[in-house]
Enzyme design. Structure first.
Site, PDB file in Angstrom:
ATOM      1  N   SER A   1       0.835  -1.215   0.000  1.00 20.15           N
ATOM      2  CA  SER A   1       0.000   0.000   0.000  1.00 20.15           C
ATOM      3  C   SER A   1       0.869   1.264   0.000  1.00 20.15           C
ATOM      4  O   SER A   1       0.478   2.286  -0.563  1.00 20.15           O
ATOM      5  CB  SER A   1      -0.981   0.006   1.170  1.00 20.15           C
ATOM      6  N   ASN A   2       2.048   1.192   0.610  1.00 18.64           N
ATOM      7  CA  ASN A   2       2.932   2.373   0.577  1.00 18.64           C
ATOM      8  C   ASN A   2       3.506   2.588  -0.818  1.00 18.64           C
ATOM      9  O   ASN A   2       3.647   3.724  -1.265  1.00 18.64           O
ATOM     10  CB  ASN A   2       4.049   2.247   1.617  1.00 18.64           C
TER      11      ASN A   2
ATOM     12  N   VAL B   1      18.495  -4.722   5.623  1.00 24.79           N
ATOM     13  CA  VAL B   1      19.397  -4.322   4.533  1.00 24.79           C
ATOM     14  C   VAL B   1      20.716  -3.866   5.155  1.00 24.79           C
ATOM     15  O   VAL B   1      20.732  -3.090   6.101  1.00 24.79           O
ATOM     16  CB  VAL B   1      18.735  -3.169   3.741  1.00 24.79           C
TER      17      VAL B   1
ATOM     18  N   HIS C   1       8.579   3.215   8.816  1.00 25.68           N
ATOM     19  CA  HIS C   1       8.346   2.334   9.956  1.00 25.68           C
ATOM     20  C   HIS C   1       7.109   2.827  10.715  1.00 25.68           C
ATOM     21  O   HIS C   1       6.958   4.024  10.955  1.00 25.68           O
ATOM     22  CB  HIS C   1       9.578   2.330  10.874  1.00 25.68           C
TER      23      HIS C   1
ATOM     24  N   ASP D   1      15.908  -0.378  12.126  1.00 24.92           N
ATOM     25  CA  ASP D   1      15.097   0.832  12.299  1.00 24.92           C
ATOM     26  C   ASP D   1      15.830   1.912  13.100  1.00 24.92           C
ATOM     27  O   ASP D   1      15.229   2.606  13.923  1.00 24.92           O
ATOM     28  CB  ASP D   1      13.751   0.480  12.968  1.00 24.92           C
TER      29      ASP D   1
ATOM     30  N   GLU E   1       1.028   7.121   6.897  1.00 22.33           N
ATOM     31  CA  GLU E   1       2.175   6.641   6.101  1.00 22.33           C
ATOM     32  C   GLU E   1       1.998   7.020   4.634  1.00 22.33           C
ATOM     33  O   GLU E   1       2.952   7.446   3.969  1.00 22.33           O
ATOM     34  CB  GLU E   1       2.300   5.114   6.188  1.00 22.33           C
TER      35      GLU E   1
HETATM   36  C1  GAR Z   1       3.748  -0.647   6.773  1.00 22.27           C
HETATM   37  O1  GAR Z   1       2.910  -0.277   7.834  1.00 22.27           O
HETATM   38  C2  GAR Z   1       5.193  -0.379   7.096  1.00 22.27           C
HETATM   39  O2  GAR Z   1       5.375   0.742   7.878  1.00 22.27           O
HETATM   40  C3  GAR Z   1       5.561  -1.628   7.853  1.00 22.27           C
HETATM   41  O3  GAR Z   1       4.940  -2.663   7.151  1.00 22.27           O
HETATM   42  C4  GAR Z   1       3.728  -2.164   6.582  1.00 22.27           C
HETATM   43  C5  GAR Z   1       3.737  -2.535   5.117  1.00 22.27           C
HETATM   44  O4  GAR Z   1       2.524  -2.201   4.513  1.00 22.27           O
HETATM   45  N1  GAR Z   1       6.985  -1.785   7.914  1.00 22.27           N
HETATM   46  C6  GAR Z   1       7.628  -2.288   8.953  1.00 22.27           C
HETATM   47  O5  GAR Z   1       7.083  -2.718   9.940  1.00 22.27           O
HETATM   48  C7  GAR Z   1       9.137  -2.301   8.789  1.00 22.27           C
HETATM   49  N2  GAR Z   1       9.798  -2.485  10.027  1.00 22.27           N
HETATM   50  P1  GAR Z   1       2.396  -2.097   2.933  1.00 22.27           P
HETATM   51  O6  GAR Z   1       2.997  -3.373   2.346  1.00 22.27           O
HETATM   52  O7  GAR Z   1       0.912  -2.061   2.710  1.00 22.27           O
HETATM   53  O8  GAR Z   1       3.103  -0.867   2.482  1.00 22.27           O
END
Ligand code: GAR
Length: 196
Positions: free
Chosen positions: A16-17, A98, A114, A150, A179
């Site tokens: 989604s991001n 990474v 994050h 992080d 986000e």
């Molecule tokens: C997001 O909320 C991101 O911040 C988190 O995973 C989700 C991915 O959502 N990332 C972490 O927790 C990294 N430590 P998405 O696949 O829908 O973008």
């Protein structure tokens, strides 16, 4: 007008991001182009979203390791991103650490989002950590990636209140709304700096 900033996106889940970044590009808020999407999870919806948008999307084969991102694989991924002309790498829900050699190939050019106000709640399911901890406030952070988990320099954060009746899921949903605004905004600002 300058050339659009070439982005590479790495994710493991729904994407989604990545979609929010794509939407910001489509609406003209972000002068960029996603040229390559890579996922360590062959089932990740991020791959389908990318392909629907006509973006090259490939699986990173981590050789059966559940969480490890083998060094030789990181070197191959870095080379693939370079080959695609990527200028900035966006981790978007990428669930492996990474490190070198990717950090050497893209110094200060790898971002992560994050779902907490770092340094609070690094690691997995940060939204659940916040609810379990009784936090009054959480949010999300975009930061540069370093070799820690992080821990890299924070670029920008957005706050979200934790409500009395929040579950881990309801909090995560509200954090994601932020986000999806924050990540494209930060990428646009960095793109402007890189083009100065
Ligand atoms: C997001 O909320 C991101 O911040 C988190 O995973 C989700 C991915 O959502 N990332 C972490 O927790 C990294 N430590 P998405 O696949 O829908 O973008």
């Amino acid at each position: 007008m300058s050339q659009p900033l070439k982005l590479g996106v790495l994710g493991s889940g729904s994407g989604s991001n990545m979609q929010a970044i794509l939407d910001a590009i489509d609406s003209g808020e972000l002068h960029a182009e996603i040229v390559l999407v890579l996922s360590d999870n062959p089932e990740g919806y991020i791959l389908e979203r990318a392909r629907k948008a006509g973006i090259v999307a490939e699986v990173i084969d981590c050789g059966g390791y559940k969480t490890k991102f083998p060094e030789e694989k990181q070197a191959a991924v870095a080379a693939q991103l370079k080959e695609a002309g990527v200028e900035l790498v966006c981790l978007a829900g990428f669930m492996r650490l990474v490190k070198q050699p990717m950090l050497d190939v893209f110094p200060e050019r790898i971002l992560n989002i994050h779902p907490s106000l770092l340094p609070a709640y690094p690691g997995l399911m940060a939204w659940k950590q916040a609810v379990d901890d009784g936090a009054q406030e959480s949010g999300c952070t975009v930061h540069y990636v370093d070799a820690g988990m992080d821990t890299g320099p924070i670029i920008k954060q957005a706050k979200v209140p934790v409500l009395a009746d929040d579950t881990a899921d309801s909090l995560h949903q509200r954090i994601q709304v932020e986000e999806h605004k924050l990540y494209p905004e930060v990428v646009a600002a960095i793109g402007q700096k890189l083009r100065q």
